[in-house]
Design an enzyme around this catalytic site. Structure first.
Site, PDB file in Angstrom:
ATOM      1  CG  ASP A   1      -2.026  -1.107   1.301  1.00  0.00           C
ATOM      2  OD1 ASP A   1      -1.882  -1.869   0.713  1.00  0.00           O
ATOM      3  OD2 ASP A   1      -3.039  -0.817   1.947  1.00  0.00           O
TER       4      ASP A   1
ATOM      5  CE  LYS B   1      -8.056  -2.994   1.937  1.00  0.00           C
ATOM      6  NZ  LYS B   1      -6.962  -3.460   2.441  1.00  0.00           N
TER       7      LYS B   1
ATOM      8  CE  LYS C   1      -6.665   0.646   2.462  1.00  0.00           C
ATOM      9  NZ  LYS C   1      -5.201   0.129   3.062  1.00  0.00           N
TER      10      LYS C   1
END
Length: 141
Positions: free
Chosen positions: A13, A108, A79
């Site tokens: 991430d 996400k 995300k």
């Protein structure tokens, strides 16, 4: 990123540089993501790169642009949030993200998903992955 991948990470991430995006420096943002994506591809064949956009800090146009940049730079997912900003995932943000990245790219939803109703709403809005510290509660309700 390099160290994490060498230590066996299969998912990375990264937080998009929100300030540079808001300043209009899309080229910098894309290059930054592309560098991390390049490391992910070099180091781990099946690793996944998720780019955290901090959607609560972006207006609708900036959010769409951020999604397109992440796709172009070679990421695998966009995300919504780290969970530490003033707001996490929203239905509107997830819908806009899904629309911007298309059907086959990862979205996400993360941040503020604490119950089954919210989890299902995020999936309905277009998330194909959820991030939540309330997984057991979501499953039990």
């Amino acid at each position: 990123t390099d160290r994490a991948l060498k230590d066996g990470a299969t998912e990375v991430d990264m937080v998009m540089h929100v300030g540079r995006l808001k300043q209009g420096d899309s080229a910098y943002v894309e290059q930054d993501i592309a560098q991390v994506a390049g490391l992910v591809r070099e180091q781990a064949d099946q690793a996944v790169l998720k780019v955290i956009l901090e959607t609560c800090m972006l207006d609708a146009d900036e959010l769409s642009l951020a999604c397109r940049i992440a796709v172009n730079a070679g990421a695998d997912f966009v995300k919504t949030s780290t969970g530490f900003a003033q707001e996490g995932a929203t239905i509107e943000a997830v819908q806009r993200m899904r629309h911007a990245v298309g059907e086959h790219f990862g979205v996400k939803a993360s941040g503020g998903i604490r119950d089954r109703t919210t989890a299902l709403a995020m999936i309905e809005a277009g998330a194909n992955r959820l991030g939540s510290s309330s997984g057991l509660t979501i499953l039990q309700t």
